[in-house]
Design an enzyme around this catalytic site. Structure first.
Site, short mmCIF file in Angstrom:
data_model
loop_
_atom_site.label_atom_id
_atom_site.label_comp_id
_atom_site.label_asym_id
_atom_site.label_seq_id
_atom_site.Cartn_x
_atom_site.Cartn_y
_atom_site.Cartn_z
N LYS A 81 -4.03 2.12 2.64
CA LYS A 81 -3.99 3.60 2.41
C LYS A 81 -5.21 4.02 3.22
CE LYS A 81 -3.81 3.75 -2.07
NZ LYS A 81 -3.03 2.29 -2.35
N THR A 82 -6.47 3.32 3.02
CA THR A 82 -7.75 3.50 3.81
C THR A 82 -7.71 3.31 5.33
OG1 THR A 82 -9.21 3.20 1.96
CG2 THR A 82 -10.13 3.44 3.90
N ASP A 126 -10.21 8.90 -2.16
CA ASP A 126 -9.68 7.96 -2.71
C ASP A 126 -9.48 7.83 -4.34
OD1 ASP A 126 -8.43 5.53 -2.79
OD2 ASP A 126 -10.07 4.21 -2.55
N THR A 175 -3.47 5.14 -6.85
CA THR A 175 -2.41 4.28 -7.28
C THR A 175 -1.58 4.65 -8.24
OG1 THR A 175 -4.25 3.54 -8.71
CG2 THR A 175 -4.09 2.30 -6.80
N ARG A 234 -4.73 -7.12 1.79
CA ARG A 234 -6.25 -7.40 1.31
C ARG A 234 -6.18 -8.79 0.57
NH1 ARG A 234 -8.13 -2.98 -2.75
NH2 ARG A 234 -8.18 -1.48 -0.77
#
Length: 365
Positions: A81-82, A126, A175, A234
């Site tokens: 997302k980032t 975020d 999330t 990640r």
């Protein structure tokens, strides 16, 4: 890419978390994590549907010389997302201001960010579902009418002054999209879910990042790491670095399938990507609760993990691969989970009626 910390008053208390602005100009990277992020949509692997939607949005906004509409990205952690937000800033040629919802405790925190924005800038928040209510309400006129309402004075002498804001783009990442209030969610023009990655996509990411880290790796080694990365880039990057360490110490520095298997067994990551905690959670569900169903709070107490951690970190992947089932009565271990851990599945799994009311994707609860 230069990272510039936001200005702070010497007399003001230090914020709990930093707010940073990332400039779009290409600068020498000073952090290894930054070098692993893709720089453009063409480098971004996976999320094909999302890339197609964003590609259209970018071209349309550029042709009209406007800023992007507000976007909400939701999905499990670690899916990019980032990264995709940083890419949008590069593609649009604007600055992006990064912060987190817990850092915006007071109205002046969000007000300070909004007044610093320039035309077209992106404000990335975020875990936006954790915004305090008063901060969230400040965003409503900012998102819709591009104005900041400021209350001057107190009591009967209080007045509301509106400060105009340049047109900007708010990107929210969460999330838990269901935890967002309806007024905030409805103000986003584009809502997009990020999905788990396929093994071949993760293998491509591993090969690319191994090249950036200058680590020799063959296709089989990259595929093995991708297979155990739980569908998450990640995690794939983290496993790559751990396998790199093992290859340098126990091998000749080259990551092969055999080296990857040996390294990941050392770190207790099995061929399906389950770690010690995943297996412990399923084991307790099978041994203590006869496979379930059992409630989330009871499972959290038995495992020693927080219920939110189980729900947000462990459950999504276990549900995706079919090892964990969710029903109105609670969590249940599937027959596949029994077999994976070496248990004999109970005969009740052979009865079709046993699966009545089960929600394998975890959508009902």
């Amino acid at each position: 890419m230069a990272i510039i910390s936001s200005r702070s008053d010497n007399n003001a208390p230090e914020p709990k978390r930093p707010k940073v602005t990332v400039q779009p100009e290409k600068q020498p990277e000073d952090r290894q994590e930054e070098t692993l992020r893709p720089k453009g949509l063409e480098e971004y692997v996976g999320q094909k549907a999302l890339k197609a939607v964003l590609g259209v949005a970018i071209k349309a906004a550029k042709s009209r010389q406007e800023s992007l509409d507000h976007l909400l990205f939701y999905g499990p952690p670690g899916l990019g997302k980032t990264s995709i937000s940083l890419i949008l800033a590069r593609e649009m040629g604007v600055n992006i201001h990064l912060t987190t919802a817990p850092a915006l405790e007071r109205p002046r925190d969000i007000a300070g960010l909004l007044v610093k924005l320039q035309r077209g800038d992106i404000l990335f928040i975020d875990e936006i579902h954790r915004l305090p209510r008063i901060t969230e309400e400040i965003l409503y006129p900012a998102m819709e009418d591009f104005r900041l309402d400021v209350t001057v004075g107190k009591g009967q002498t209080a007045k509301i002054t509106s400060v105009p804001l340049p047109r900007f783009t708010l990107i929210g990442a969460t999330t838990r999209s269901g935890s967002l209030s309806a007024p905030l969610r409805d103000r986003f023009g584009l809502l997009q879910a990020l999905r788990f990655y396929e093994v071949d996509e993760l293998a491509t990411i591993v090969r690319r990042n191994a090249g950036l880290l200058k680590v020799p790796i063959d296709d089989a080694g990259a595929l093995e790491i991708g297979r155990r990365a739980r569908g998450t880039p990640r995690i794939a990057n983290r496993l790559l670095k751990r396998v790199r360490d093992y290859a340098q110490v126990e091998g000749d520095g080259v990551i092969t399938e055999a080296i990857a298997c040996q390294a990941l067994e050392l770190y207790e990551v099995d061929p399906r990507g389950l770690d010690w905690t995943d297996r412990r959670l399923l084991q307790i569900l099978i041994e203590h609760y006869n496979g379930g169903p059992t409630g989330l709070e009871a499972l959290a107490a038995a495992t020693g993990e927080e219920s939110q951690t189980i729900e947000e970190v462990y459950e999504p992947y276990l549900i995706q691969i079919g090892y964990l089932l969710r029903s109105a009565r609670g969590r249940m271990a599937s027959a596949a989970a029994y077999k994976h851990l070496g248990y004999e599945p109970p005969k009740r799994f052979e009865q079709a009626s046993f699966l009545d009311g089960i929600d394998p994707l975890g959508l009902r609860n």
